[in-house]
Design a protein around this motif. Structure first.
Motif, PDB file in Angstrom:
ATOM      1  N   LEU A   5       1.073  -1.551   0.326  1.00 30.58           N
ATOM      2  CA  LEU A   5       0.215  -0.025   0.227  1.00 30.58           C
ATOM      3  C   LEU A   5       0.455   1.960   0.273  1.00 30.58           C
ATOM      4  O   LEU A   5       0.879   1.826  -1.147  1.00 30.58           O
ATOM      5  N   TYR A   6       1.433   1.276   0.741  1.00 26.28           N
ATOM      6  CA  TYR A   6       2.659   2.192   0.828  1.00 26.28           C
ATOM      7  C   TYR A   6       3.515   3.252  -0.524  1.00 26.28           C
ATOM      8  O   TYR A   6       3.909   4.368  -0.792  1.00 26.28           O
ATOM      9  N   ASP A   7       4.000   2.012  -0.866  1.00 25.29           N
ATOM     10  CA  ASP A   7       5.296   2.136  -2.218  1.00 25.29           C
ATOM     11  C   ASP A   7       3.996   2.322  -3.160  1.00 25.29           C
ATOM     12  O   ASP A   7       4.638   3.424  -4.261  1.00 25.29           O
ATOM     13  N   HIS A   8       2.600   2.289  -3.285  1.00 29.59           N
ATOM     14  CA  HIS A   8       2.242   2.545  -4.722  1.00 29.59           C
ATOM     15  C   HIS A   8       1.165   3.482  -3.963  1.00 29.59           C
ATOM     16  O   HIS A   8       0.583   4.024  -4.861  1.00 29.59           O
ATOM     17  N   ALA A   9       0.951   4.235  -2.857  1.00 27.33           N
ATOM     18  CA  ALA A   9      -0.069   5.154  -2.939  1.00 27.33           C
ATOM     19  C   ALA A   9       0.461   6.773  -2.429  1.00 27.33           C
ATOM     20  O   ALA A   9      -0.018   7.600  -2.252  1.00 27.33           O
ATOM     21  N   LYS A  10       2.020   6.435  -2.191  1.00 27.09           N
ATOM     22  CA  LYS A  10       2.797   7.510  -1.032  1.00 27.09           C
ATOM     23  C   LYS A  10       2.643   8.782  -2.083  1.00 27.09           C
ATOM     24  O   LYS A  10       3.297   9.706  -1.729  1.00 27.09           O
ATOM     25  N   GLY A  11       2.268   8.881  -3.973  1.00 25.01           N
ATOM     26  CA  GLY A  11       3.667   9.224  -4.758  1.00 25.01           C
ATOM     27  C   GLY A  11       2.118  10.833  -4.760  1.00 25.01           C
ATOM     28  O   GLY A  11       2.328  11.491  -5.342  1.00 25.01           O
ATOM     29  N   SER A  12       0.615  10.240  -5.025  1.00 29.32           N
ATOM     30  CA  SER A  12      -0.155  11.727  -4.862  1.00 29.32           C
ATOM     31  C   SER A  12      -1.453  11.096  -4.183  1.00 29.32           C
ATOM     32  O   SER A  12      -1.454   9.974  -3.902  1.00 29.32           O
ATOM     33  N   VAL A  13      -1.766  11.560  -4.140  1.00 24.60           N
ATOM     34  CA  VAL A  13      -3.755  11.908  -3.456  1.00 24.60           C
ATOM     35  C   VAL A  13      -4.645  11.021  -4.771  1.00 24.60           C
ATOM     36  O   VAL A  13      -5.430  10.837  -3.790  1.00 24.60           O
ATOM     37  N   SER A  14      -3.774  11.286  -5.308  1.00 22.51           N
ATOM     38  CA  SER A  14      -4.676  10.434  -6.534  1.00 22.51           C
ATOM     39  C   SER A  14      -4.922   8.465  -6.497  1.00 22.51           C
ATOM     40  O   SER A  14      -6.057   7.620  -6.540  1.00 22.51           O
ATOM     41  N   GLU A  15      -3.236   8.349  -5.683  1.00 24.78           N
ATOM     42  CA  GLU A  15      -2.505   6.714  -5.845  1.00 24.78           C
ATOM     43  C   GLU A  15      -3.034   6.850  -4.484  1.00 24.78           C
ATOM     44  O   GLU A  15      -3.145   5.426  -4.510  1.00 24.78           O
ATOM     45  N   TYR A  16      -3.238   7.478  -4.023  1.00 23.01           N
ATOM     46  CA  TYR A  16      -3.913   6.785  -2.226  1.00 23.01           C
ATOM     47  C   TYR A  16      -5.285   6.208  -2.413  1.00 23.01           C
ATOM     48  O   TYR A  16      -5.612   5.557  -1.755  1.00 23.01           O
ATOM     49  N   TYR A  17      -5.752   7.684  -3.176  1.00 22.10           N
ATOM     50  CA  TYR A  17      -7.099   6.852  -2.935  1.00 22.10           C
ATOM     51  C   TYR A  17      -7.115   5.951  -4.240  1.00 22.10           C
ATOM     52  O   TYR A  17      -8.460   5.405  -4.070  1.00 22.10           O
ATOM     53  N   GLN A  18      -6.993   5.850  -5.324  1.00 18.85           N
ATOM     54  CA  GLN A  18      -6.833   5.256  -6.466  1.00 18.85           C
ATOM     55  C   GLN A  18      -6.187   3.051  -5.320  1.00 18.85           C
ATOM     56  O   GLN A  18      -7.040   2.271  -5.883  1.00 18.85           O
ATOM     57  N   ASP A  74     -11.757  10.674 -10.455  1.00 21.71           N
ATOM     58  CA  ASP A  74     -12.899  11.185  -9.541  1.00 21.71           C
ATOM     59  C   ASP A  74     -12.606  12.009  -8.918  1.00 21.71           C
ATOM     60  O   ASP A  74     -13.332  13.092  -8.951  1.00 21.71           O
ATOM     61  N   LEU A  75     -11.731  12.255  -8.749  1.00 18.52           N
ATOM     62  CA  LEU A  75     -10.949  13.140  -7.700  1.00 18.52           C
ATOM     63  C   LEU A  75     -10.814  14.307  -8.532  1.00 18.52           C
ATOM     64  O   LEU A  75     -10.873  15.736  -8.099  1.00 18.52           O
ATOM     65  N   GLU A  76     -10.776  14.559  -9.413  1.00 20.36           N
ATOM     66  CA  GLU A  76     -11.245  15.712 -10.871  1.00 20.36           C
ATOM     67  C   GLU A  76     -12.856  16.200 -10.926  1.00 20.36           C
ATOM     68  O   GLU A  76     -12.873  17.252 -11.318  1.00 20.36           O
ATOM     69  N   ARG A  77     -13.147  14.973 -10.655  1.00 17.31           N
ATOM     70  CA  ARG A  77     -14.680  15.415 -10.868  1.00 17.31           C
ATOM     71  C   ARG A  77     -15.503  15.678 -10.123  1.00 17.31           C
ATOM     72  O   ARG A  77     -16.857  16.512  -9.770  1.00 17.31           O
ATOM     73  N   ASP A  78     -14.950  15.676  -8.216  1.00 18.83           N
ATOM     74  CA  ASP A  78     -15.515  15.825  -7.309  1.00 18.83           C
ATOM     75  C   ASP A  78     -14.623  16.551  -6.169  1.00 18.83           C
ATOM     76  O   ASP A  78     -13.935  15.596  -5.742  1.00 18.83           O
ATOM     77  N   ARG A  79     -14.934  17.338  -6.211  1.00 21.80           N
ATOM     78  CA  ARG A  79     -14.244  18.630  -5.213  1.00 21.80           C
ATOM     79  C   ARG A  79     -14.351  18.375  -3.555  1.00 21.80           C
ATOM     80  O   ARG A  79     -13.264  18.141  -2.915  1.00 21.80           O
ATOM     81  N   GLU A  80     -15.412  17.684  -3.559  1.00 20.53           N
ATOM     82  CA  GLU A  80     -15.848  17.418  -1.625  1.00 20.53           C
ATOM     83  C   GLU A  80     -14.149  15.842  -1.580  1.00 20.53           C
ATOM     84  O   GLU A  80     -14.185  15.820  -1.029  1.00 20.53           O
ATOM     85  N   LEU A  81     -14.672  15.612  -3.182  1.00 27.81           N
ATOM     86  CA  LEU A  81     -13.862  14.232  -2.483  1.00 27.81           C
ATOM     87  C   LEU A  81     -12.435  14.856  -2.646  1.00 27.81           C
ATOM     88  O   LEU A  81     -11.970  13.913  -1.963  1.00 27.81           O
ATOM     89  N   LEU A  82     -11.736  15.368  -3.024  1.00 27.40           N
ATOM     90  CA  LEU A  82     -10.646  16.018  -3.661  1.00 27.40           C
ATOM     91  C   LEU A  82     -10.113  16.374  -2.249  1.00 27.40           C
ATOM     92  O   LEU A  82      -9.255  16.365  -1.632  1.00 27.40           O
ATOM     93  N   ASN A  83     -10.886  17.086  -1.551  1.00 26.39           N
ATOM     94  CA  ASN A  83     -10.986  17.740  -0.458  1.00 26.39           C
ATOM     95  C   ASN A  83     -10.955  16.768   0.878  1.00 26.39           C
ATOM     96  O   ASN A  83     -10.013  16.655   1.066  1.00 26.39           O
TER      97      ASN A  83
END
Length: 121
Positions: A5-18, A74-83
């Motif tokens: 999880l850490y190695d794949h998710a640490k790069g960006s909020v998008s990677e964390y979400y995905q 999803d993060l581009e389309r949903d500001r609440e989710l992005l925040n």
């Protein structure tokens, strides 16, 4: 499994979400992550991942989507989710170094639980 999880998710909020969504779509993988954190008594990271799950699950229920439906867009389309995901991701980055240290210290202190050394005879 936490390292996956850490190695794949640490790069960006998008990677964390995905990656959270990806692992939650595979219950055996997710239980590997959370079970490992319980084993290492990492309540801070476990709590964050549970909170992340609750936030994302509430969104999924509201929109009628499944874990496997998650995309980077999803993060581009949903500001609440992005925040929400951004705040959770920042906390992930803050907590993760302690998680990695906790896990590595335990493994170094208890190598026989993780590695079998055999004689070359």
């Amino acid at each position: 499994m936490f390292r996956v999880l850490y190695d794949h998710a640490k790069g960006s909020v998008s990677e964390y979400y995905q990656w959270i969504s990806y692992l939650l779509d595979r219950p055996d993988y997710w239980s590997g992550v959370t079970g490992g954190l319980r084993f290492f008594d990492d309540m801070a990271m476990l709590g964050l991942l549970e909170e992340t799950t609750e936030v994302l699950a509430a969104r999924n229920r509201r929109l009628g989507v499944q874990w496997g439906d998650a995309t980077f867009k999803d993060l581009e389309r949903d500001r609440e989710l992005l925040n929400a995901a951004s705040v959770l991701f920042e906390r992930f980055l803050d907590i993760a170094p302690n998680s990695l240290k906790r896990i590595s210290t335990y493994i170094r202190s208890n190598p026989r639980q993780f590695v079998t050394i055999e004689d070359g005879d």
